[in-house]
Motif scaffolding. Structure first.
Motif: not given
Length: 128
Positions: A116-128
């Motif tokens: 968001x706005x060029x900065x990574x969110x604090x927690x990654x998304x784990x996809x299943x």
């Protein structure tokens, strides 16, 4: 004390640090998933992550679709639902109290990193 000649070895690192400081990211737009890649990756799947501000667990189950759909799941163990949509190369969601869009980078087969706005969110998304 460091000699001036040893500084030259650090110049690429210092330049990268300066770029990160100025822009908040390096190459996010170049490595972000395309709308087509987002459509092939997220709809019909489940994402587990933590909310960036509260740190509470989010589990979101996305309906199949190409450009838009719905999701259900839980936020901190409570029922949660909303809609999703792909706008250009951004993944967007709308929920009861708001809406947001992110650029998304694939980290590995099961991990996505939203920006968001060029900065990574604090927690990654784990996809299943």
């Amino acid at each position: 004390m460091t000699s001036p000649s040893s500084w030259s070895a650090w110049l690429p690192t210092l330049a990268l640090a300066a770029l990160l400081s100025a822009t908040g990211s390096v190459g996010t737009a170049a490595t972000a998933m395309t709308g087509k890649e987002l459509a092939a990756t997220i709809p019909g799947h489940t994402i587990r992550t933590k909310h960036s501000k509260s740190g509470k667990e989010l589990v979101l189950i996305y309906s199949p679709g190409k450009q838009k759909g719905t999701y259900t799941g839980t936020y901190a163990g409570e029922p949660n639902s909303g809609t999703w949509q792909i706008k250009g190369n951004q993944w967007c969601e709308t929920w009861v109290s708001g809406a947001d869009c992110w650029l998304v980078v694939r980290v590995d087969a099961n991990t996505l990193q939203a920006y968001k706005d060029g900065k990574p969110l604090k927690h990654p998304w784990k996809i299943k």
